[in-house]
Write an enzyme that holds these catalytic residues in place. Structure first.
Site, PDB file in Angstrom:
ATOM      1  N   HIS A 259      41.271  50.250  70.467  1.00 54.86           N
ATOM      2  CA  HIS A 259      41.396  51.500  70.664  1.00 54.86           C
ATOM      3  C   HIS A 259      42.483  51.774  71.925  1.00 54.86           C
ATOM      4  CE1 HIS A 259      40.769  55.677  70.886  1.00 54.86           C
ATOM      5  NE2 HIS A 259      40.301  55.778  69.675  1.00 54.86           N
ATOM      6  N   ASP A 313      36.754  53.820  62.753  1.00 58.08           N
ATOM      7  CA  ASP A 313      37.070  53.356  61.107  1.00 58.08           C
ATOM      8  C   ASP A 313      36.469  52.564  60.825  1.00 58.08           C
ATOM      9  OD1 ASP A 313      40.353  54.491  62.109  1.00 58.08           O
ATOM     10  OD2 ASP A 313      38.787  55.482  60.904  1.00 58.08           O
TER      11      ASP A 313
HETATM   12  C1  SDX Z   1      41.854  55.859  65.145  1.00 59.84           C
HETATM   13  O1  SDX Z   1      43.879  57.453  69.565  1.00 59.84           O
HETATM   14  C2  SDX Z   1      42.921  58.016  69.014  1.00 59.84           C
HETATM   15  O2  SDX Z   1      42.121  58.675  69.502  1.00 59.84           O
HETATM   16  C3  SDX Z   1      42.739  57.533  67.398  1.00 59.84           C
HETATM   17  C4  SDX Z   1      41.430  57.719  66.726  1.00 59.84           C
HETATM   18  C5  SDX Z   1      41.293  59.255  66.412  1.00 59.84           C
HETATM   19  O3  SDX Z   1      39.982  59.640  66.579  1.00 59.84           O
HETATM   20  O4  SDX Z   1      42.091  60.060  66.320  1.00 59.84           O
HETATM   21  O5  SDX Z   1      40.413  57.342  67.595  1.00 59.84           O
HETATM   22  C6  SDX Z   1      41.231  57.101  65.370  1.00 59.84           C
HETATM   23  O6  SDX Z   1      43.210  55.655  65.015  1.00 59.84           O
HETATM   24  C7  SDX Z   1      41.210  54.618  65.560  1.00 59.84           C
HETATM   25  C8  SDX Z   1      41.980  53.272  65.724  1.00 59.84           C
HETATM   26  C9  SDX Z   1      42.356  52.879  64.246  1.00 59.84           C
HETATM   27  N1  SDX Z   1      43.222  51.790  64.248  1.00 59.84           N
HETATM   28  C10 SDX Z   1      42.855  50.457  63.906  1.00 59.84           C
HETATM   29  O7  SDX Z   1      41.546  50.079  63.851  1.00 59.84           O
HETATM   30  C11 SDX Z   1      43.846  49.546  63.890  1.00 59.84           C
HETATM   31  C12 SDX Z   1      43.751  48.153  64.481  1.00 59.84           C
HETATM   32  N2  SDX Z   1      43.680  48.426  65.956  1.00 59.84           N
HETATM   33  C13 SDX Z   1      44.687  48.186  66.592  1.00 59.84           C
HETATM   34  O8  SDX Z   1      46.086  48.117  65.927  1.00 59.84           O
HETATM   35  C14 SDX Z   1      45.087  48.598  68.000  1.00 59.84           C
HETATM   36  O9  SDX Z   1      43.753  48.501  68.800  1.00 59.84           O
HETATM   37  C15 SDX Z   1      45.263  50.212  68.447  1.00 59.84           C
HETATM   38  C16 SDX Z   1      46.485  50.414  67.767  1.00 59.84           C
HETATM   39  C17 SDX Z   1      44.172  51.084  67.749  1.00 59.84           C
HETATM   40  C18 SDX Z   1      45.451  50.330  69.642  1.00 59.84           C
HETATM   41  O10 SDX Z   1      46.516  49.516  70.328  1.00 59.84           O
HETATM   42  P1  SDX Z   1      47.188  49.652  71.543  1.00 59.84           P
HETATM   43  O11 SDX Z   1      46.257  50.527  72.629  1.00 59.84           O
HETATM   44  O12 SDX Z   1      48.500  49.957  71.711  1.00 59.84           O
HETATM   45  O13 SDX Z   1      46.831  48.230  72.342  1.00 59.84           O
HETATM   46  P2  SDX Z   1      47.575  46.892  72.381  1.00 59.84           P
HETATM   47  O14 SDX Z   1      48.096  46.975  70.512  1.00 59.84           O
HETATM   48  O15 SDX Z   1      48.560  46.684  73.173  1.00 59.84           O
HETATM   49  O16 SDX Z   1      46.653  45.799  72.319  1.00 59.84           O
HETATM   50  C19 SDX Z   1      46.054  45.255  73.320  1.00 59.84           C
HETATM   51  C20 SDX Z   1      45.875  43.729  73.275  1.00 59.84           C
HETATM   52  C21 SDX Z   1      46.801  43.056  72.347  1.00 59.84           C
HETATM   53  O17 SDX Z   1      46.578  41.687  72.862  1.00 59.84           O
HETATM   54  P3  SDX Z   1      47.591  41.204  73.756  1.00 59.84           P
HETATM   55  O18 SDX Z   1      49.025  41.119  73.042  1.00 59.84           O
HETATM   56  O19 SDX Z   1      47.663  41.752  75.037  1.00 59.84           O
HETATM   57  O20 SDX Z   1      47.347  39.665  73.809  1.00 59.84           O
HETATM   58  O21 SDX Z   1      44.459  43.691  72.307  1.00 59.84           O
HETATM   59  C22 SDX Z   1      44.861  42.965  71.066  1.00 59.84           C
HETATM   60  C23 SDX Z   1      46.380  43.020  70.987  1.00 59.84           C
HETATM   61  O22 SDX Z   1      46.519  42.060  69.896  1.00 59.84           O
HETATM   62  N3  SDX Z   1      44.088  44.030  70.147  1.00 59.84           N
HETATM   63  C24 SDX Z   1      43.622  43.501  69.110  1.00 59.84           C
HETATM   64  C25 SDX Z   1      43.048  44.488  68.353  1.00 59.84           C
HETATM   65  N4  SDX Z   1      43.422  45.717  68.629  1.00 59.84           N
HETATM   66  C26 SDX Z   1      44.199  45.296  70.008  1.00 59.84           C
HETATM   67  N5  SDX Z   1      43.378  42.159  68.759  1.00 59.84           N
HETATM   68  C27 SDX Z   1      42.633  41.847  67.552  1.00 59.84           C
HETATM   69  N6  SDX Z   1      42.464  42.989  66.567  1.00 59.84           N
HETATM   70  C28 SDX Z   1      42.587  44.155  66.919  1.00 59.84           C
HETATM   71  N7  SDX Z   1      42.158  45.310  66.086  1.00 59.84           N
END
Ligand code: SDX
Length: 376
Positions: A259, A313
């Site tokens: 998140h 989710d």
């Molecule tokens: C919602 O914003 C809100 O409030 C949204 C929400 C709401 O109520 O409106 O809470 C609802 O959208 C919840 C999120 C639902 N989405 C997912 O579950 C999709 C999977 N999650 C990821 O895509 C990700 O966690 C995000 C998009 C939600 C957040 O991504 P960020 O903040 O841009 O973080 P990032 O992509 O920079 O990741 C940071 C690190 C990375 O590793 P490095 O590149 O630094 O080595 O964390 C890792 C990412 O690879 N990472 C994950 C991961 N999420 C982040 N690794 C594995 N699995 C994951 N799900």
């Protein structure tokens, strides 16, 4: 000196708000000052809509009056049903977006962007949203839409219009809590999009259509559907480790985890985790919860040190699946819950508005000579 680029507007505060308080380190969420744990376990979606849009918990009389008003606004015009018939083969989120757009032709206050009119329109869209989604779902099956049932609450009526039969109280309560948990969440991407529309003094219908379009992405609202697809592909708990490793080792993401703000467990998740487990056991289908539980406790446990925890989710999809809700409707349910939150964010934007217009640092060529086409 090159400016600092805040990619994705990470950690950027664009305004103050009284809508919700989110502490990402603690994993704490308040709606208008009330803890999400209290609201999930003791409130109703109708009461939470009132709290969000009017800023205080209603008295018994105020809630009763509000409930009558919500129910009185569930019906959609026949013309909108005809539009939904024309787009019956579209994805339910596209149908919702189209239905809300079409509703702008029938709302007498569509161009009134005062805070009071915005709240009134948001209540109407909240009441009509389930009718749009359910009508489209019936039409795409070649069935007649089911008219709203005033004897049922918001969640129960949605299920009734979707399936054509009155749901049991436990099922209704499950969806009621789900709507509460999805109602508002600060400057999430879809609410930010809605605020941008409101900041240009565009109307609430356009802002909510923007919110629906933004929410549809799997990085935001589309995750619940992806989580259930993953669970179905995993098939059995013992397959989860290898399945997830294949994704993670190739730089992929496990949907339902991580998140932008929460670096501890999303406080909403526990209310769906408990219900997913209970529903699976009640229906004799514990496998899905067992798979998700294995992913959370055995596979993704290693990511907690990096602030990656389950989000709202992750368990939602297993509940919808067990309720026989088609997977392409999962995200529409999220959208229906979030209409009050989008409305509140727009009302705040209108109330103390400034055009939302960030900058891009140009990194292309400069001052090139224009060469006539004959010489290129
Ligand atoms: C919602 O914003 C809100 O409030 C949204 C929400 C709401 O109520 O409106 O809470 C609802 O959208 C919840 C999120 C639902 N989405 C997912 O579950 C999709 C999977 N999650 C990821 O895509 C990700 O966690 C995000 C998009 C939600 C957040 O991504 P960020 O903040 O841009 O973080 P990032 O992509 O920079 O990741 C940071 C690190 C990375 O590793 P490095 O590149 O630094 O080595 O964390 C890792 C990412 O690879 N990472 C994950 C991961 N999420 C982040 N690794 C594995 N699995 C994951 N799900």
């Amino acid at each position: 000196m090159a400016p600092e680029i805040m990619k994705g507007l990470k950690d950027v505060y664009l305004d103050t708000t009284e809508s919700s308080f989110i502490d990402g380190q603690e994993g704490k969420l308040l709606y208008r000052g009330y803890n999400i744990h209290d609201l999930a376990e003791k409130s109703t979606f109708e009461e939470v809509i009132y709290l969000l849009l009017y800023g205080n918990l209603p008295s018994k009389e105020q809630l009763a009056e509000f409930d009558v008003h919500l129910k009185a606004n569930r019906r959609i015009p026949d013309e909108v049903i005809q539009v939904l018939e024309l787009v019956k083969n579209s994805h339910p989120m596209d149908a919702l977006r189209t239905g809300i757009s079409a509703m702008s032709a029938f709302d007498p206050e569509v161009t009134d962007n005062s805070v009071d009119a915005t709240i009134r329109k948001g209540i109407r869209l909240t009441a009509m949203g389930p009718t749009i989604v359910a009508a489209h779902h019936r039409l795409r099956q070649g069935l007649e839409p089911v008219a709203p049932n005033p004897d049922l609450n918001h969640a129960g009526n949605f299920l009734y219009m979707l399936f054509g039969e009155v749901p049991d109280q436990e099922t209704t309560n499950l969806l009621d809590v789900d709507f509460i948990l999805h109602a508002e969440h600060g400057a999430n991407a879809s609410a930010f999009g809605a605020r941008v529309a409101a900041s240009t003094i565009s109307d609430l219908h356009s802002a909510v259509v923007t919110g629906v379009g933004v929410l549809k992405g799997p990085a935001h609202g589309g995750a619940a559907e992806e989580v259930m697809k993953m669970a179905l592909e995993i098939g059995q708990p013992e397959n989860a480790e290898e399945y997830c490793r294949n994704i993670l080792d190739n730089g992929g993401r496990i949907m339902g985890f991580g998140h932008r703000v929460y670096k501890a467990e999303d406080p909403r998740a526990r209310h769906l985790r408990d219900r997913s487990r209970a529903l699976g056991e009640k229906l004799g289908e514990p496998r899905w919860f067992q798979i998700l539980n294995y992913v959370e406790e055995e596979v993704m446990v290693r990511y907690r040190s990096r602030g990656i925890f389950v989000n709202v989710d992750f368990f939602a999809g297993s509940i919808y699946y067990l309720l026989d809700i088609p997977d392409d409707l999962f995200i529409s349910i999220f959208a229906l819950g979030r209409i009050p939150g989008w409305t509140l964010q727009c009302a705040e934007q209108y109330d103390d508005n400034i055009l939302i217009r960030p900058l891009l640092e140009y990194s292309g060529e400069m001052d090139l000579e224009y060469v006539p086409i004959e010489q290129r």
